[in-house]
Every structure is written in structure tokens, then in C-alpha cells.
Motif scaffolding. Structure first.
Motif, PDB file in Angstrom:
ATOM      1  N   UNK A 174       0.794  -1.226   0.000  1.00  0.00           N
ATOM      2  CA  UNK A 174       0.000   0.000   0.000  1.00  0.00           C
ATOM      3  C   UNK A 174       0.824   1.271   0.000  1.00  0.00           C
ATOM      4  N   UNK A 175       1.947   1.308   0.693  1.00  0.00           N
ATOM      5  CA  UNK A 175       2.527   2.641   0.818  1.00  0.00           C
ATOM      6  C   UNK A 175       3.217   3.116  -0.444  1.00  0.00           C
ATOM      7  N   UNK A 176       3.441   2.215  -1.399  1.00  0.00           N
ATOM      8  CA  UNK A 176       3.928   2.688  -2.699  1.00  0.00           C
ATOM      9  C   UNK A 176       2.818   3.481  -3.393  1.00  0.00           C
ATOM     10  N   UNK A 177       1.605   2.938  -3.328  1.00  0.00           N
ATOM     11  CA  UNK A 177       0.462   3.670  -3.910  1.00  0.00           C
ATOM     12  C   UNK A 177       0.277   5.004  -3.198  1.00  0.00           C
ATOM     13  N   UNK A 178       0.456   4.985  -1.887  1.00  0.00           N
ATOM     14  CA  UNK A 178       0.284   6.237  -1.145  1.00  0.00           C
ATOM     15  C   UNK A 178       1.344   7.259  -1.507  1.00  0.00           C
ATOM     16  N   UNK A 179       2.575   6.774  -1.679  1.00  0.00           N
ATOM     17  CA  UNK A 179       3.653   7.674  -2.080  1.00  0.00           C
ATOM     18  C   UNK A 179       3.377   8.252  -3.467  1.00  0.00           C
ATOM     19  N   UNK A 180       2.929   7.401  -4.362  1.00  0.00           N
ATOM     20  CA  UNK A 180       2.612   7.863  -5.717  1.00  0.00           C
ATOM     21  C   UNK A 180       1.468   8.867  -5.685  1.00  0.00           C
ATOM     22  N   UNK A 181       0.504   8.643  -4.809  1.00  0.00           N
ATOM     23  CA  UNK A 181      -0.597   9.590  -4.675  1.00  0.00           C
ATOM     24  C   UNK A 181      -0.079  10.954  -4.246  1.00  0.00           C
ATOM     25  N   UNK A 182       0.782  10.960  -3.242  1.00  0.00           N
ATOM     26  CA  UNK A 182       1.380  12.227  -2.805  1.00  0.00           C
ATOM     27  C   UNK A 182       2.084  12.938  -3.955  1.00  0.00           C
ATOM     28  N   UNK A 183       2.883  12.179  -4.703  1.00  0.00           N
ATOM     29  CA  UNK A 183       3.638  12.787  -5.795  1.00  0.00           C
ATOM     30  C   UNK A 183       2.707  13.327  -6.866  1.00  0.00           C
ATOM     31  N   UNK A 184       1.640  12.578  -7.143  1.00  0.00           N
ATOM     32  CA  UNK A 184       0.705  13.005  -8.174  1.00  0.00           C
ATOM     33  C   UNK A 184      -0.026  14.265  -7.741  1.00  0.00           C
ATOM     34  N   UNK A 185      -0.355  14.342  -6.455  1.00  0.00           N
ATOM     35  CA  UNK A 185      -1.006  15.545  -5.946  1.00  0.00           C
ATOM     36  C   UNK A 185      -0.074  16.753  -6.047  1.00  0.00           C
ATOM     37  N   UNK A 186       1.217  16.528  -5.797  1.00  0.00           N
ATOM     38  CA  UNK A 186       2.179  17.623  -5.958  1.00  0.00           C
ATOM     39  C   UNK A 186       2.239  18.077  -7.419  1.00  0.00           C
ATOM     40  N   UNK A 187       2.224  17.099  -8.320  1.00  0.00           N
ATOM     41  CA  UNK A 187       2.248  17.446  -9.744  1.00  0.00           C
ATOM     42  C   UNK A 187       1.020  18.250 -10.128  1.00  0.00           C
ATOM     43  N   UNK A 188      -0.115  17.855  -9.541  1.00  0.00           N
ATOM     44  CA  UNK A 188      -1.360  18.553  -9.832  1.00  0.00           C
ATOM     45  C   UNK A 188      -1.284  19.998  -9.338  1.00  0.00           C
ATOM     46  N   UNK A 189      -0.722  20.198  -8.155  1.00  0.00           N
ATOM     47  CA  UNK A 189      -0.528  21.565  -7.662  1.00  0.00           C
ATOM     48  C   UNK A 189       0.342  22.366  -8.613  1.00  0.00           C
ATOM     49  N   UNK A 190       1.422  21.735  -9.072  1.00  0.00           N
ATOM     50  CA  UNK A 190       2.328  22.431  -9.989  1.00  0.00           C
ATOM     51  C   UNK A 190       1.603  22.780 -11.278  1.00  0.00           C
ATOM     52  N   UNK A 191       0.800  21.843 -11.774  1.00  0.00           N
ATOM     53  CA  UNK A 191       0.066  22.078 -13.016  1.00  0.00           C
ATOM     54  C   UNK A 191      -0.888  23.259 -12.847  1.00  0.00           C
ATOM     55  N   UNK A 192      -1.471  23.377 -11.663  1.00  0.00           N
ATOM     56  CA  UNK A 192      -2.443  24.446 -11.450  1.00  0.00           C
ATOM     57  C   UNK A 192      -1.773  25.799 -11.320  1.00  0.00           C
ATOM     58  N   UNK A 193      -0.601  25.815 -10.706  1.00  0.00           N
ATOM     59  CA  UNK A 193       0.182  27.050 -10.653  1.00  0.00           C
ATOM     60  C   UNK A 193       0.527  27.477 -12.083  1.00  0.00           C
ATOM     61  N   UNK A 194       0.871  26.482 -12.873  1.00  0.00           N
ATOM     62  CA  UNK A 194       1.237  26.698 -14.267  1.00  0.00           C
ATOM     63  C   UNK A 194       0.037  27.243 -15.052  1.00  0.00           C
ATOM     64  N   UNK A 195      -1.157  26.760 -14.734  1.00  0.00           N
ATOM     65  CA  UNK A 195      -2.360  27.255 -15.405  1.00  0.00           C
ATOM     66  C   UNK A 195      -2.584  28.737 -15.121  1.00  0.00           C
ATOM     67  N   UNK A 196      -2.331  29.133 -13.888  1.00  0.00           N
ATOM     68  CA  UNK A 196      -2.454  30.553 -13.537  1.00  0.00           C
ATOM     69  C   UNK A 196      -1.476  31.372 -14.373  1.00  0.00           C
ATOM     70  N   UNK A 197      -0.269  30.855 -14.500  1.00  0.00           N
ATOM     71  CA  UNK A 197       0.744  31.521 -15.317  1.00  0.00           C
ATOM     72  C   UNK A 197       0.291  31.650 -16.766  1.00  0.00           C
ATOM     73  N   UNK A 198      -0.179  30.534 -17.339  1.00  0.00           N
ATOM     74  CA  UNK A 198      -0.560  30.545 -18.759  1.00  0.00           C
ATOM     75  C   UNK A 198      -1.756  31.436 -19.021  1.00  0.00           C
ATOM     76  N   UNK A 199      -2.698  31.431 -18.080  1.00  0.00           N
ATOM     77  CA  UNK A 199      -3.950  32.133 -18.340  1.00  0.00           C
ATOM     78  C   UNK A 199      -3.896  33.616 -18.042  1.00  0.00           C
ATOM     79  N   UNK A 200      -3.086  34.018 -17.055  1.00  0.00           N
ATOM     80  CA  UNK A 200      -3.233  35.377 -16.547  1.00  0.00           C
ATOM     81  C   UNK A 200      -1.971  36.205 -16.445  1.00  0.00           C
TER      82      UNK A 200
END
Lengths: 246, 246
Positions: free
Chosen positions: A125-151
Motif C-alpha cells: 500500500x505505501x507505494x500507492x500512497x507515495x505515488x498519490x502524494x507525488x501526483x497531488x504535488x504534480x497537480x498543484x504544480x500544473x495548477x500554478x502553471x495554469x495561472x501563469x498561462x492564463x493570466x
DNA sequence: CACCAATCTTGATCTCAATCAAGGTCCTCC
DNA sequence: GGAGGACCTTGATTGAGATCAAGATTGGTG
């Protein structure tokens, strides 16, 4: 795309696996990961995968820089991900690449064949949990990037990119970014443009402007030094206090 | 933000929990989720959380529409996420909201207190795995959105948004999108502008243009009907063949 | 060293979307 | 029914960044 011989390195030698996959280094399944892994290297400019290609492995970046990008019918392209050392590539449960993956410098990846990796994920299980954490971080980065691209304006986009690279660069070696910082730009002007949703001419002009005004200094085209990181941050348009989410 | 009485509904009545959290409906931990959940409703326009607020729950959307958005110092705002029924809100492991969350229509959420939910997640691997899948889907959506923000024209942005809403709307009821489709726009012109990185005037002009040219028809300001979905797709700039990744 | 290609810079012009401004429509509430 | 406000549309003008077009710099190679 040549395979490198399968090497055993212990945990101290493999910060990547440690940071990227194994949240708790003493976990028993590490041995299984260790046995499963192998290295691959790609040269600068080489395409690691085209959208739609079958990908039989997932991997973590050991060294170098790779990009994920998407293209419209008529060739307009937008970078949607930047893979730096310790980042994870590939999606468990998907056989096919969703993006073009390109090495912009020489790249070494630590790979795991997809099937056994997925099975391991299911049983530990904790590999999946680690991957979840990393994916959530990527999602945060993507959203910061969206703010940059849009505004953000072109100037703010450039400043933001420089700040991101400087910060990421510093976090791997030193501590909190501040004062004078130096780094090499790992991207061509064109790649920067694809990252920022601009043209390469606009990138060039804005970089020149920041240089002219003393916000940055350039040695050659690619080596950047930032006399005052806070001054650069002022140009990004971001909130001054907030900083990165933890 | 009033709490609604804690109701027990069985699996057939709770497609949300089923789709969002419980990949396998017969799983034993369902009972625990069932006991843990409660409902909250928010009225249209209400802010569910400001960036930085402490959030003591995670939730799935039962009905209504909510948005995630980020704002620059000077007030420019960019929407970075759209929560539709069955979407998950909140990040396990983070106490604090990273975005402004706003209800754009009346919203009902099925909530789980964070601590017990996280513990349950730790003890039952497939909840983490399901969340990972959902997060990866969100990441894909964010990246598609980045391509839109960085490289599409105003007209293509509008067409893309309409296609996304139409497709999402259809997927909850009918099957594959094609031919004639009808739906209500759940967003104001201003919210559409924040989604697309445009101004509301530009949104209005482009919607009018698509109407004038017969790509869409409008009944009132918000009810859209698309005589030919493929015709609309032509306007998005996307690859015609590819479609959504699976 | 000279040549060549890749990369980058700078200038001139154009265009799409932003901005500024005025009205229009619809809904709610008195 | 009329007043007020939220939401939307349309027009005129401006401006940031794209596009088109030369050159300059860099680095590798015969």
C-alpha cells in the motif's frame, strides 16, 4: 534507446528511488524494487515516447531534463510537464503514452517494468500512497502553471520560469532560495516559449529586458545569475507572502 | 455553511461514493465509509473555502457545480479546477485549502472528516488506489487545459469549453457524444472567462459569433443546443481522431 | 581557420484580444 | 407595474505579443 546493465545500488546511492518511490527507506518491499529496476539513457534531443506509443515501463528521473508536451493539429505545441531529477514518469494502469516525452539534455532514468511494478503497488500500500502524494504535488504544480498561462504577462511568465528553475535548482543542493543565485538554463528559448505559451522571439525580448534592467545577468546565452532573488520574485506577479504550498 | 442531518443511503442511492471512492462496491470498508459520511449544502455564490483556510473534511460532489481558483496580487484570477458531480474535493494529508473553492450553483457534498478518512485510507489500500486513479485523471484534465490556455485562440477556447461541458453532461446520462446535444451552461460569462483565461467581453463576442454562424443555438443566455457535435469539435483545434485518453 | 548549422537577437509591422464605454435583458422585490 | 441590480451584448479604441524578416553569435567539423 539502449538499456544499461542492471546494477545494484544500495539506498544511500539511490536518492532517486528513495525520494520518488520509497517514502520509508527501511520498507521490506524495497528489495523487490531493487531487483526489478534497470537503467536507460537517452541523448539530448531524443524522443523518449510519442503520444500513443506503448510504454512498457514506468521510471524515475536520475539525471537530465525531459519534457512532456502536447500538440494541436496544426503544430502549435504546449509543454505540459517538466521532468527533473527525482520526478516520476509514466502512469500505472495506462499502457500508452498520453504526451510526447522528449529528452532536452542527456537523460538517465531508473526504470521498472510496468506489470511487476503494478503488482507490487497492489500488494504494498505505501507505494500507492507515495505515488498519490507525488501526483497531488504534480497537480498543484500544473495548477500554478495554469495561472501563469492564463493570466500572467510575458514578462511575468519569464520571471516565474526563472524563479521556478532557480528554486528547484537550489532545493537539491542548498536551502531556502534568497540573495544571489546562479544556474544554467536547461531549456532553449524555443522550449521556454513552449513552456510559457509564448513565441521564442518574445522570450528572447523579455530575457533581454530583464538583463538590461539588471534583474538578471547572463554569461553566454544559458548561464543565468540572479543578483537578488527577491527582486526577481517581484517580477513574477505572485503573492509575496504565500510562497509554495507545503 | 450548515450541516445536513447524517443520512444513511445504501449503495444504489449513492452513485457518488460508489464512483468516487469505492471502486468495488462490495468492499467491506464501505460500511465504515457509510458511517463516517455526512452531507453539507452550499448556496449558489457561496465560498466553500478560501486559500489558506483550515479544511477538516474531504468530500465528493453530489450535485451542483463548484470551482477552484487562484488569484494574483492585483486581482487577476484563473480558474484551475471545476468540480462536477462525482468529483472529489480536498487533499488527504493537507489541512489547508490551496485554492479558493466557490459554489457556482447550489451544491451538495458528501463529506468525510479528514482524520478518520485518512486512517481508513491507510488501512484499506484500494481507497488510496482509487484516489490515485482519480488524481491522475485530474492531472490529465489539467494538462489538456494547459494546452488550451497556452495555445488556443479565443474561439477555440470557447468551442473547447462547450465541448467539455456537453461531453461531461452526456457521459452521466447517455452514451457517446454525437449529433444533436443540449445542455445548460452552468457558468456565467465571467466564470467562463476565468476558466479560459479571457475577459468576459471576449467570451460574449465569441459565443455570439458561434451562434451567428450556426455552430450553436441559444435559448436564453444559458441554454445551449449543439445541432452537430462534430461541427463543434472542428472549432476546438483538437486532433479529430484522438479523442479523450482512456 | 573557414564554413555551416543551430540558436539567439533585434527591428518593423500586424492582429487578436484587452480595455473603455454605453446600452440592453432579465429577474426580484416592493 | 416600476425600480434596482445582476448579467450580458455590442461598439470603438488600444496595446501586448505574434508574425515576418534580417542579422548576430555560438559551436562543431572538415
Amino acid at each position: 534507446m539502449q538499456e544499461i546493465e542492471l546494477t545494484h545500488v544500495d539506498c544511500a546511492d539511490c536518492p532517486i528511488r528513495h525520494r520518488a518511490v520509497c517514502a520509508r527507506c527501511e520498507a521490506p518491499e524495497l528489495d523487490q524494487l531493487e531487483e526489478m529496476k534497470y537503467y536507460r539513457s537517452f541523448e539530448a534531443g531524443q524522443t523518449i515516447a510519442w503520444t500513443g506509443d506503448k510504454l512498457d515501463f514506468v521510471a524515475t528521473m536520475v539525471s537530465g531534463i525531459a519534457t512532456l508536451s502536447q500538440t494541436l493539429e496544426d503544430g502549435r505545441t504546449q509543454m505540459v510537464g517538466l521532468l527533473l531529477p527525482s520526478d516520476f514518469m509514466g502512469r500505472p494502469g495506462r499502457e500508452v503514452a498520453s504526451y510526447d516525452v522528449t529528452a532536452t539534455t542527456e537523460v538517465v532514468m531508473c526504470c521498472f517494468r510496468r506489470r511487476p511494478f503494478e503488482e507490487l503497488m497492489r500488494s504494498t500500500p505505501h507505494i500507492a500512497q507515495r505515488l498519490l502524494e507525488m501526483t497531488l504535488d504534480e497537480l498543484d504544480a500544473a495548477r500554478e502553471w495554469m495561472l501563469l498561462l492564463g493570466r500572467k504577462t510575458a514578462r511575468e511568465k519569464i520571471a516565474s520560469l526563472l524563479a521556478i528553475i532557480a528554486r528547484r535548482d537550489a532545493s537539491l543542493t542548498r536551502g531556502v532560495p534568497s540573495g544571489r543565485m546562479e544556474f544554467d538554463l536547461p531549456l532553449t528559448r524555443e522550449a521556454m516559449a513552449d513552456y510559457l505559451g509564448l513565441t521564442l522571439e518574445t522570450v528572447s525580448r523579455q530575457v533581454s529586458a530583464l538583463k538590461r534592467e539588471g534583474v538578471i545577468q547572463l554569461a553566454g546565452k544559458r548561464h543565468v545569475s540572479v543578483p537578488d532573488f527577491d527582486r526577481l520574485m517581484l517580477e513574477t506577479g505572485d503573492d509575496t507572502d504565500g510562497g509554495m504550498p507545503v
